[in-house]
Design an enzyme around this catalytic site. Structure first.
Site, mmCIF file in Angstrom:
data_model
loop_
_atom_site.group_PDB
_atom_site.id
_atom_site.type_symbol
_atom_site.label_atom_id
_atom_site.label_comp_id
_atom_site.label_asym_id
_atom_site.label_seq_id
_atom_site.Cartn_x
_atom_site.Cartn_y
_atom_site.Cartn_z
ATOM 1 N N CYS A 48 0.834 -1.198 0.000
ATOM 2 C CA CYS A 48 0.000 0.000 0.000
ATOM 3 C C CYS A 48 0.875 1.257 0.000
ATOM 4 O O CYS A 48 1.514 1.562 -1.001
ATOM 5 C CB CYS A 48 -0.975 -0.046 1.173
ATOM 6 S SG CYS A 48 -2.357 1.132 0.999
ATOM 7 N N HIS A 99 -2.956 -5.299 1.340
ATOM 8 C CA HIS A 99 -2.353 -5.628 2.634
ATOM 9 C C HIS A 99 -2.423 -7.130 2.910
ATOM 10 O O HIS A 99 -3.335 -7.599 3.596
ATOM 11 C CB HIS A 99 -3.090 -4.896 3.766
ATOM 12 C CG HIS A 99 -2.991 -3.411 3.727
ATOM 13 N ND1 HIS A 99 -2.018 -2.725 4.409
ATOM 14 C CD2 HIS A 99 -3.758 -2.486 3.096
ATOM 15 C CE1 HIS A 99 -2.180 -1.426 4.209
ATOM 16 N NE2 HIS A 99 -3.227 -1.253 3.407
ATOM 17 N N GLU A 132 -0.656 -8.746 4.927
ATOM 18 C CA GLU A 132 -0.387 -8.958 6.354
ATOM 19 C C GLU A 132 -1.671 -8.981 7.186
ATOM 20 O O GLU A 132 -1.663 -9.446 8.333
ATOM 21 C CB GLU A 132 0.565 -7.867 6.889
ATOM 22 C CG GLU A 132 -0.040 -6.499 7.125
ATOM 23 C CD GLU A 132 -0.177 -5.659 5.862
ATOM 24 O OE1 GLU A 132 -0.583 -4.483 5.983
ATOM 25 O OE2 GLU A 132 0.116 -6.171 4.754
#
Length: 214
Positions: A89, A193, A195
């Site tokens: 991002c 994202h 994660e």
């Protein structure tokens, strides 16, 4: 001087820029992916790293903090020397060579990827969305979480497109077909994202393998 890769079989030391954003999530995903993950807040903490992750957050704020913490030039120099990097991002924005509207927003890109990125391209916070993506080099679809996400508008000749977003709805969707993941050598970036998708470390494992491969 070209950065050296990690020794065969050894866990690579990968830093996560810990100025803002999803630092803890990236550290945990890297640990689960076989790396020795450590936060980076000071220039001296770049020493000994085999790779670095630039997490999401707000690209203007992160850019200013890089300068405030005197990290911008040391990081730029390490990247220019070949340090592997992954940006998610806002991290994608910072790794780019050119950012549409970046100067007006106060973003100073690091220039590690030969791409042009448009920040906040998919819209504001209320326009956040999730999508399953075909991701080159990863088996099976990758679930992408897009939050005020950028997209890539231009790629250089040495940049590989890894993923494009599919249409989110009927009609003429301006998001359809936009580039959301790229790689140039040992520099990787995603608009989304990974994660935040707990239990799926495939993108992080892809980066760790890139670091190992040298």
């Amino acid at each position: 001087m070209q950065e050296r890769s990690t020794a065969p079989g050894a866990a690579p030391a990968i830093g996560v820029l810990a100025l803002q954003g999803g630092v803890a999530e990236h550290l945990a995903a890297l640990d689960r992916s076989g790396a020795l993950a450590r936060p980076v807040r000071r220039p001296e903490e770049l020493r000994g790293l085999h790779g670095v992750v630039l997490p999401g957050g707000e690209s203007t704020t992160t850019s200013r903090l890089l300068h405030a913490f005197e990290l911008f030039e040391p990081l730029r120099e390490r990247l220019a020397a070949g340090l592997p990097a992954y940006g998610s991002c806002a991290g994608m924005v910072l790794l780019a060579r050119e950012v549409v509207g970046g100067a007006e927003a106060g973003v100073t890109p690091l220039g590690a990827l030969d791409v042009t990125v448009r920040r906040n391209a998919f819209g504001r916070q209320v326009d956040s969305f999730e999508a399953d993506l075909d991701f080159t080099g990863v088996d099976g679809p990758v679930h992408g979480v897009f939050i005020r996400a950028p997209w890539v508008e231009r790629v250089g000749p040495e940049v590989e497109v890894l993923a494009e977003v599919t249409p989110r709805g009927a009609g003429d969707d301006p998001a359809a077909g936009r580039i959301v993941a790229v790689q140039q050598g040992r520099v990787l970036a995603t608009s989304f994202h990974p994660e935040l998708v707990h239990g799926d470390e495939r993108v992080h494992r892809h980066f760790v393998q890139t670091v190992r491969a040298g």
